[in-house]
Enzyme design. Structure first.
Site: not given
Length: 538
Positions: A330, A512-514
Site C-alpha cells: 500500500e 513512499s514508506r516515509l
C-alpha cells in the site's frame, strides 16, 4: 520427517450452543415460496438459527439467507451459479417492475451502487482515482451514471462521456445530480487517443442485455478505444482497467465475444444474475450486484446465486486471482503527524486516536494484539479486547490459567499493538503488567452478557478438549442451572490485567514508506514521572 499433531484447545470467546457454522445447502434445494418465507421468518425470530457473520467482507452466508440456493455445491463457484438467457433476463425485469412493485429508478440506484462498491472492493481510490464512465442511452448507461455519483462520494475523481443523452426525466435528473457535484462531462471528440494516459478505470456502461446487432457511431469507435488498451498493456507502467456493467458492450448476451475482437474487461459486474455470456468472461474479477432478488423470482427461475456477505451490495463469483505476496503493498496517504500537533500526555493522545477510530466506524477498534513471553523467552501473541484505559494503564480481561496468564505470571512484561487499517495508524504500548482488583474484575464480569459469563466458566482456556461437543454439553448444563436468572458467580481463575505503559509509539503511514513514528518514553524527573517525545526513523 516431522509430523503435526492437531489438538483442540478451549478459547475465551463466548460459546453459543448448537449454532451451526455453515448452512446445509442441500436442504435448500428447489425451495418453495412458502418454505422460503417460513425460513425467513424463523431466521428473524431466532438470530442463531442459521449462519452468522460478524464482518461485512466475510464469505459466510448471512442468517437471513438473502438469495435462494438450490444446489449442494459451492455457490461462489462459477460452475454452480445460474446464468440467464436474454429472454429470462427481460422476464425478470418485467416481473420486478410489474407485480413485485419495483420502479426503474429504484433498480437503477441499487445497480449503480453495486457497481461502485464492486470497484471499491478491488481498486482503491488512492491508486485508481481517475475514472471515466462511458454511458449509453439506455438503462445500462443510467446504471453507469449512478455508479459515478457513488464513486465521487467514495473519494474517486470521475468523469463521464455520455454522447447520446435522452430527454427522459430519470436520466436528466441523474445528469443534474452529477453536475451539482462538478463531475466533468467530456465529449467523444475531446477524449484522448490513448485513454490509459488519462484514466485508471474505464467503466463500460454503454449497452445492456437488451442490445442486439452491431454498435453504431460513436459507440463503435469508443469500443475500439477500449479494445486498443489490450494492445498497449506493455506501454504503460500501470495499465488502465476496464469494468463492464452487466454485459461487455458489443458482446452477444448469450454467446459472448463472438468474433474474438471485442472488449476484454478486467472486471465484470453482473446485475441481478449473470447472463450466459458471463461464462466466457476471463477477467480477474467477476462480481454479482443488485441485491434485490426476492424469493418468488429465485424460485421461478431456480436461481443458484451466492449469498451476499454481511451488509455488502456485491459478492464475488469465483476465487480471487492468485497474487504475488511479495508484490502486495500500500502507498499510504495520510495527513502529516507532527510533534507540535500531539498531546503532551500519551494517554490523551491515545484517546484522540481512539475516538477517531470509533468515528471512522472501524469494526472493534478496541481489538489489540497482546504479546507475552515466559521464562524461556519464547514470545506468543493473540488478539484481545481493550476494556479500559486511563492514567493507570490499559486493561483487558481473560482466564488467569491460560497460556498468556502463565507467561504474565512468570514474566510480568507485555506489549500491545493496535492496528487501525482504514486510518493508516498503529499504536504500540509496552510496560509491566499486574492484575486488576478483584472488585473491578467482579464488576466487569457481571456487566457481560449471561452467555459470555457461562462461556468463561466452561472454557478452561488453552487446555486440551476432546471436541466441541464437550463445550456445548457443559454450556447447556450451566445454562439450565442458571435459567432462573440467579447470579452467575465469577470463576476465581478469571479476571483482568492492566499494562502500565513505559513507552507508547504512535505510527502514521505515509507515502513512499516515509512513515511518521512518534515515541513517548517515561522517565523520572524531580521526583515525578514525565514523558519525552522523539521521532523515530520509519
Amino acid at each position: 520427517m516431522f509430523g503435526w499433531t492437531i489438538i483442540r484447545r478451549t478459547m475465551s470467546s463466548c460459546l453459543l450452543p448448537n449454532v451451526p457454522l455453515c448452512r446445509n445447502f442441500a436442504r435448500l434445494a428447489q425451495p418453495s415460496k412458502s418454505s422460503l418465507l417460513s425460513s425467513l421468518s424463523t431466521s428473524v425470530s431466532n438470530p442463531f438459527s442459521g449462519n452468522f457473520c460478524r464482518r461485512s467482507r466475510c464469505s459466510v452466508p448471512s442468517a437471513m439467507g438473502d438469495k435462494a440456493i438450490s444446489s449442494i455445491g459451492n455457490v461462489s463457484d462459477p460452475d454452480y451459479v445460474s446464468y440467464l438467457t436474454q429472454r429470462e433476463a427481460a422476464e425478470v425485469d418485467e416481473i420486478l417492475m410489474g407485480p413485485l412493485g419495483f420502479s426503474v429508478d429504484q433498480l437503477m440506484e441499487l445497480a449503480g451502487l453495486s457497481v461502485a462498491t464492486s470497484i471499491a472492493e478491488v481498486y482503491r481510490a488512492n491508486e485508481y482515482s481517475r475514472v471515466l464512465a462511458i454511458c449509453g442511452p439506455g438503462n445500462n448507461g443510467g446504471d453507469g451514471l449512478v455508479a459515478v455519483r457513488h464513486l465521487y462520494h467514495f473519494g474517486y475523481k470521475p468523469m463521464v462521456c455520455y454522447p447520446k443523452r435522452t430527454s427522459k426525466p430519470l436520466y436528466t435528473d441523474l445528469v443534474t445530480q452529477l453536475e451539482s457535484l462538478s463531475v466533468p462531462f467530456v465529449s467523444v471528440d475531446d477524449l484522448p487517443v490513448d485513454l490509459a494516459n488519462e484514466f485508471d478505470i474505464l467503466i463500460d456502461a454503454m449497452f445492456g442485455f437488451s442490445f442486439h446487432g452491431k454498435p453504431r457511431p460513436p459507440f463503435d469507435d469508443l469500443i475500439q478505444k477500449m479494445v486498443s488498451l489490450h494492445h498497449n498493456d506493455g506501454v504503460h507502467q500501470k495499465p488502465s482497467v476496464i469494468v463492464s456493467v452487466d454485459i461487455p458492450s458489443g458482446w452477444h448476451v448469450e454467446e459472448g465475444d463472438v468474433d474474438g475482437d471485442g472488449i476484454r474487461p478486467d472486471m465484470l459486474v453482473s446485475l441481478t444474475a449473470p447472463k450466459l455470456c458471463a461464462k466466457k468472461f476471463s477477467g480477474a474479477h467477476h462480481f454479482l450486484g443488485g441485491r434485490f432478488v426476492p424469493p418468488p423470482i429465485s424460485e421461478k427461475f431456480k436461481l443458484q446465486l451466492p449469498p451476499y456477505p454481511g451488509t455488502s451490495m456485491c459478492v464475488r463469483i469465483g476465487k480471487p486471482p492468485a497474487v504475488d505476496i511479495s508484490a502486495l503493498r500500500e502507498n499510504y496517504i495520510s495527513p502529516e503527524f507532527l510533534e507540535d500537533q500531539v498531546e503532551a500526555n500519551p494517554i490523551d493522545q491515545f484517546h484522540k486516536w481512539f475516538e477517531d477510530a470509533i468515528s471512522a466506524g472501524l469494526r472493534e477498534p478496541n481489538a489489540m494484539a497482546l504479546s507475552t513471553a515466559g521464562k524461556d523467552g519464547k514470545p506468543s501473541s493473540r488478539m484481545v479486547l481493550l476494556k479500559g484505559v486511563d492514567e493507570r494503564g490499559f486493561a483487558w480481561y481473560t482466564n488467569y490459567e491460560s497460556r498468556k496468564g502463565h507467561e504474565i505470571s512468570d514474566n510480568p512484561q507485555a506489549a500491545l499493538l493496535f492496528y487501525w487499517d482504514d486510518l493508516n495508524r498503529q499504536v504500540r504500548v509496552e510496560g509491566p503488567v499486574e492484575k486488576v482488583s478483584e472488585e473491578e474484575s467482579d464488576k466487569y464480569f457481571h456487566s457481560r452478557p449471561r452467555g459470555s459469563q457461562i462461556g468463561a466458566i466452561v472454557s478452561k482456556q488453552s487446555s486440551v478438549v476432546p471436541g466441541r461437543h464437550v463445550l456445548h454439553q457443559e454450556y447447556k448444563e450451566l445454562e439450565d442451572k442458571f435459567s432462573n436468572g440467579s447470579l452467575i458467580p465469577k470463576p476465581k481463575h478469571w479476571g483482568g490485567y492492566r499494562l502500565k505503559p513505559k513507552s507508547i509509539e504512535f505510527w502514521q503511514g505515509q507515502e513512499s514508506r516515509l512513515h511518521d513514528r512518534l515515541l513517548y518514553s517515561q522517565r523520572e524527573a524531580d521526583g515525578r514521572q514525565v514523558w519525552d517525545i522523539v521521532r523515530l526513523a520509519p
